[in-house]
Design an enzyme around this catalytic site. Structure first.
Site, mmCIF file in Angstrom:
data_model
loop_
_atom_site.group_PDB
_atom_site.id
_atom_site.type_symbol
_atom_site.label_atom_id
_atom_site.label_comp_id
_atom_site.label_asym_id
_atom_site.label_seq_id
_atom_site.Cartn_x
_atom_site.Cartn_y
_atom_site.Cartn_z
ATOM 1 N N THR A 132 0.826 -1.209 0.000
ATOM 2 C CA THR A 132 0.000 0.000 0.000
ATOM 3 C C THR A 132 0.862 1.262 0.000
ATOM 4 O OG1 THR A 132 -1.504 1.269 1.406
ATOM 5 C CG2 THR A 132 -0.106 -0.286 2.534
ATOM 6 N N ASP A 133 0.274 2.368 -0.443
ATOM 7 C CA ASP A 133 0.986 3.654 -0.367
ATOM 8 C C ASP A 133 1.076 4.166 1.073
ATOM 9 O OD1 ASP A 133 -1.695 4.375 -0.025
ATOM 10 O OD2 ASP A 133 -1.744 5.848 -1.651
ATOM 11 N N GLU A 134 0.267 3.568 1.979
ATOM 12 C CA GLU A 134 0.258 4.073 3.363
ATOM 13 C C GLU A 134 1.590 3.853 4.079
ATOM 14 O OE1 GLU A 134 -3.128 3.504 5.798
ATOM 15 O OE2 GLU A 134 -4.518 3.626 4.127
ATOM 16 N N TYR A 158 -1.891 -0.536 11.039
ATOM 17 C CA TYR A 158 -2.051 -1.200 9.732
ATOM 18 C C TYR A 158 -0.837 -0.930 8.843
ATOM 19 C CZ TYR A 158 -3.364 -1.615 4.807
ATOM 20 O OH TYR A 158 -3.359 -1.909 3.464
ATOM 21 N N LYS A 162 2.081 -3.469 7.303
ATOM 22 C CA LYS A 162 2.353 -3.651 5.873
ATOM 23 C C LYS A 162 3.811 -3.282 5.562
ATOM 24 C CE LYS A 162 -0.231 -4.539 2.937
ATOM 25 N NZ LYS A 162 -0.590 -5.862 2.343
ATOM 26 N N VAL A 214 -18.044 11.954 8.186
ATOM 27 C CA VAL A 214 -16.802 12.452 7.582
ATOM 28 C C VAL A 214 -15.849 12.782 8.729
ATOM 29 C CG1 VAL A 214 -15.809 14.388 6.299
ATOM 30 C CG2 VAL A 214 -17.923 13.313 5.498
HETATM 31 P P1 NAD Z 1 -9.937 -7.242 2.130
HETATM 32 O O1 NAD Z 1 -9.921 -6.946 3.586
HETATM 33 O O2 NAD Z 1 -11.151 -6.920 1.328
HETATM 34 O O3 NAD Z 1 -9.666 -8.809 1.903
HETATM 35 C C1 NAD Z 1 -8.653 -9.505 2.583
HETATM 36 C C2 NAD Z 1 -8.830 -10.996 2.314
HETATM 37 O O4 NAD Z 1 -7.767 -11.704 2.980
HETATM 38 C C3 NAD Z 1 -10.145 -11.571 2.867
HETATM 39 O O5 NAD Z 1 -10.750 -12.403 1.895
HETATM 40 C C4 NAD Z 1 -9.713 -12.368 4.100
HETATM 41 O O6 NAD Z 1 -10.545 -13.476 4.378
HETATM 42 C C5 NAD Z 1 -8.306 -12.809 3.685
HETATM 43 N N1 NAD Z 1 -7.432 -13.076 4.835
HETATM 44 C C6 NAD Z 1 -7.231 -12.300 5.930
HETATM 45 N N2 NAD Z 1 -6.370 -12.895 6.773
HETATM 46 C C7 NAD Z 1 -5.985 -14.061 6.189
HETATM 47 C C8 NAD Z 1 -5.087 -15.095 6.556
HETATM 48 N N3 NAD Z 1 -4.422 -15.054 7.721
HETATM 49 N N4 NAD Z 1 -4.914 -16.141 5.705
HETATM 50 C C9 NAD Z 1 -5.603 -16.196 4.533
HETATM 51 N N5 NAD Z 1 -6.474 -15.247 4.147
HETATM 52 C C10 NAD Z 1 -6.664 -14.186 4.956
HETATM 53 O O7 NAD Z 1 -8.655 -6.540 1.529
HETATM 54 P P2 NAD Z 1 -8.456 -5.811 0.131
HETATM 55 O O8 NAD Z 1 -8.965 -4.434 0.243
HETATM 56 O O9 NAD Z 1 -8.929 -6.687 -0.944
HETATM 57 O O10 NAD Z 1 -6.861 -5.709 0.109
HETATM 58 C C11 NAD Z 1 -6.069 -6.756 -0.450
HETATM 59 C C12 NAD Z 1 -4.610 -6.401 -0.284
HETATM 60 O O11 NAD Z 1 -4.334 -5.173 -0.941
HETATM 61 C C13 NAD Z 1 -4.172 -6.222 1.170
HETATM 62 O O12 NAD Z 1 -2.870 -6.727 1.297
HETATM 63 C C14 NAD Z 1 -4.164 -4.706 1.359
HETATM 64 O O13 NAD Z 1 -3.250 -4.330 2.344
HETATM 65 C C15 NAD Z 1 -3.744 -4.258 -0.020
HETATM 66 N N6 NAD Z 1 -4.201 -2.914 -0.398
HETATM 67 C C16 NAD Z 1 -5.540 -2.607 -0.374
HETATM 68 C C17 NAD Z 1 -5.955 -1.343 -0.788
HETATM 69 C C18 NAD Z 1 -7.401 -0.948 -0.789
HETATM 70 O O14 NAD Z 1 -7.712 0.221 -1.050
HETATM 71 N N7 NAD Z 1 -8.345 -1.856 -0.552
HETATM 72 C C19 NAD Z 1 -5.007 -0.402 -1.215
HETATM 73 C C20 NAD Z 1 -3.659 -0.749 -1.162
HETATM 74 C C21 NAD Z 1 -3.268 -2.012 -0.783
HETATM 75 O O1 DAU Z 2 -4.122 4.018 0.633
HETATM 76 C C1 DAU Z 2 -4.350 2.642 0.520
HETATM 77 C C2 DAU Z 2 -5.197 2.160 1.674
HETATM 78 O O2 DAU Z 2 -6.536 2.627 1.425
HETATM 79 C C3 DAU Z 2 -5.201 0.640 1.841
HETATM 80 O O3 DAU Z 2 -3.891 0.214 2.144
HETATM 81 C C4 DAU Z 2 -6.168 0.212 2.940
HETATM 82 O O4 DAU Z 2 -6.235 -1.203 2.997
HETATM 83 C C5 DAU Z 2 -7.544 0.756 2.611
HETATM 84 O O5 DAU Z 2 -8.455 0.455 3.656
HETATM 85 C C6 DAU Z 2 -7.482 2.273 2.401
HETATM 86 O O6 DAU Z 2 -7.170 2.935 3.655
HETATM 87 P P1 DAU Z 2 -7.895 4.292 4.081
HETATM 88 O O7 DAU Z 2 -7.798 4.456 5.533
HETATM 89 O O8 DAU Z 2 -7.425 5.423 3.219
HETATM 90 O O9 DAU Z 2 -9.402 3.921 3.619
HETATM 91 P P2 DAU Z 2 -10.825 4.204 4.298
HETATM 92 O O10 DAU Z 2 -11.854 3.835 3.270
HETATM 93 O O11 DAU Z 2 -10.927 3.587 5.642
HETATM 94 O O12 DAU Z 2 -10.824 5.773 4.473
HETATM 95 C C7 DAU Z 2 -10.640 6.646 3.369
HETATM 96 C C8 DAU Z 2 -10.617 8.063 3.912
HETATM 97 O O13 DAU Z 2 -11.922 8.379 4.386
HETATM 98 C C9 DAU Z 2 -9.694 8.239 5.096
HETATM 99 O O14 DAU Z 2 -9.119 9.540 5.041
HETATM 100 C C10 DAU Z 2 -10.614 8.133 6.304
HETATM 101 C C11 DAU Z 2 -11.915 8.711 5.782
HETATM 102 N N1 DAU Z 2 -13.146 8.152 6.346
HETATM 103 C C12 DAU Z 2 -13.290 6.784 6.411
HETATM 104 C C13 DAU Z 2 -14.433 6.224 6.901
HETATM 105 C C14 DAU Z 2 -14.583 4.713 6.996
HETATM 106 C C15 DAU Z 2 -14.169 8.990 6.766
HETATM 107 O O15 DAU Z 2 -14.047 10.213 6.693
HETATM 108 N N2 DAU Z 2 -15.305 8.423 7.277
HETATM 109 C C16 DAU Z 2 -15.479 7.081 7.372
HETATM 110 O O16 DAU Z 2 -16.554 6.624 7.866
#
Ligand code: NAD
Ligand code: DAU
Length: 353
Positions: A132-134, A158, A162, A214
């Site tokens: 992730t970019d985080e 988190y 990562k 928000v």
């Molecule tokens: P998600 O939470 O939707 O899905 C995660 C999946 O992993 C689920 O199906 C869960 O059952 C499985 N899982 C969790 N723990 C496990 C374990 N111990 N063994 C096997 N399976 C397990 O996540 P996502 O949003 O699809 O993200 C996928 C990947 O991409 C993650 O590594 C996340 O850090 C990364 N990522 C996500 C985002 C985003 O915006 N969603 C952005 C950047 C990076």
């Molecule tokens: O940047 C990549 C990341 O993006 C991934 O690595 C993470 O897995 C993914 O969950 C996501 O993280 P964020 O924290 O950016 O996503 P989230 O959807 O939780 O929140 C997006 C933005 O919105 C953040 O600034 C927090 C804000 N937010 C979130 C929620 C859930 C709100 O303002 N209100 C809310 O209820």
């Protein structure tokens, strides 16, 4: 075949559906089905000959060894993780267990598998670590976007987990020669995202006439990447990326959270006339340690691998809202808990673990 971890989650399910739609090799999906794993996401593949599912933990060394020995994947696409920042603040332990310990176990197992492959197969093997970019921390309004050489400064449990996984992945490549590639992408959006994340949560609340929370002033900035674009980027990196390298992936769509919420409300105002959905916006307490801005410098993947995003945010958010409107059952099954009932177990006929 390829092994995908976390394939029942948001990005994993999109990746597998996309991969098999392109007639690529068979997929073995290893997923623990935590709360974030939705078995229905891959319902369409139930009888697909190129799809196999194993319910299990990436931290289970015996299971990993047996799966790798039997299926001999030519690549591992590692997506399994605990992924929600707010949950990591409320309880970091699962993040340490899966994202750090689990990833390290997977690297160990992958190394064991890779080191026994014949030279040509070993040379072609890839471990794609999806990050992730985080991990880069937070940017000021005028700071340049994250490049691949930006220092790691994770701020939440988190992102620290990562970042830790990325360091282990790097170490397995540097020390043991495992052909690891890491990608760092921005915020994904699209169909089948768990409704704890901003975009699906806001859609769900708006449809129910509930307040749209928000955090703080709502002026935090994220870069939004459509999940289909992320999947095409991952395929590109798998096909052309160089082992030992990292690639940043972004959507070229920086938006404040308020802009995102208003964009959703505009689509809903058209689709469900009679209510001005933006009137539901409520500023609530900020997230602890909330990162102010993320932004991706994607020049490396663009110039070296020829990849760029195809989905414009305005179209992508419109399509995403439409998907949630057309799939209200999917969200309802999560809120009722029904999605976890009758979850598939592994098919023992198809593997020996
Ligand atoms: P998600 O939470 O939707 O899905 C995660 C999946 O992993 C689920 O199906 C869960 O059952 C499985 N899982 C969790 N723990 C496990 C374990 N111990 N063994 C096997 N399976 C397990 O996540 P996502 O949003 O699809 O993200 C996928 C990947 O991409 C993650 O590594 C996340 O850090 C990364 N990522 C996500 C985002 C985003 O915006 N969603 C952005 C950047 C990076
Ligand atoms: O940047 C990549 C990341 O993006 C991934 O690595 C993470 O897995 C993914 O969950 C996501 O993280 P964020 O924290 O950016 O996503 P989230 O959807 O939780 O929140 C997006 C933005 O919105 C953040 O600034 C927090 C804000 N937010 C979130 C929620 C859930 C709100 O303002 N209100 C809310 O209820």
């Amino acid at each position: 075949m390829i092994l995908v971890t976390g394939g029942c989650g948001f990005i994993g399910s999109a990746f597998i559906l996309d991969w098999l739609a392109q007639d690529r090799e068979p997929v073995l999906n290893l997923d623990l089905l935590t709360y974030a794993g939705h078995p229905g996401n891959l319902q369409a593949l139930q009888s697909h000959s190129g799809y196999r599912f194993v319910r299990g933990d990436i931290g289970d060394q015996a299971l990993l060894a047996a799966l790798l020995r039997e299926h001999r994947p030519r690549a591992i696409v590692h997506l399994a993780a605990e992924s929600h920042v707010d949950r990591s603040i409320a309880g970091p332990d699962p993040f340490i267990q899966t994202n750090v310990v689990g990833t390290t176990r997977l690297l160990q197992a992958a190394h064991g598998h890779w080191s026994r492959l014949p030279p040509a197969e070993a040379a072609a093997f890839r471990f794609l670590n999806v990050s992730t970019d985080e991990v880069f921390g937070s940017l000021g309004a005028d700071d340049p976007a994250f490049s691949e050489t930006h220092p790691y400064r994770p701020n939440s449990p988190y992102s620290a987990s990562k970042a830790s996984a990325d360091h282990f992945a790097r170490a397995w490549c540097h020390t043991f020669g495992l052909p690891v590639i890491t990608t760092n992408c921005s915020n994904n959006y699209g169909p089948r995202q768990f409704p704890e994340k901003l975009i699906p949560l806001v859609i769900h609340h708006a449809l129910a006439g509930r307040p749209l929370p928000v955090y703080g002033d709502g002026l935090q900035v994220r870069d939004w990447l459509h999940v289909n674009d992320h999947c095409s980027a991952l395929r590109t990196v798998l096909d052309q990326g160089r082992p030992g390298e990292t690639y940043n992936i972004g959507g070229r769509s920086e938006r404040t959270n308020l802009e995102v919420v208003h964009a959703i409300c505009r689509v809903l105002d058209e689709a469900r006339p009679g209510r001005r959905h933006a009137e539901l916006i409520r500023h609530v307490d900020d997230r602890c340690g909330h990162d102010r801005r993320y932004a991706i410098d994607d020049r490396k993947i663009a110039s070296q691998l020829g990849w760029k995003p195809a989905v414009a945010f305005e179209q992508g958010i419109r399509d995403t809202v439409q998907w949630y409107l057309a799939n209200s059952d999917w969200v309802a099954s999560i809120h009722s808990g029904a999605y976890r009932q009758g979850a598939p177990q592994s098919n023992p006929a198809r593997h020996s673990a």
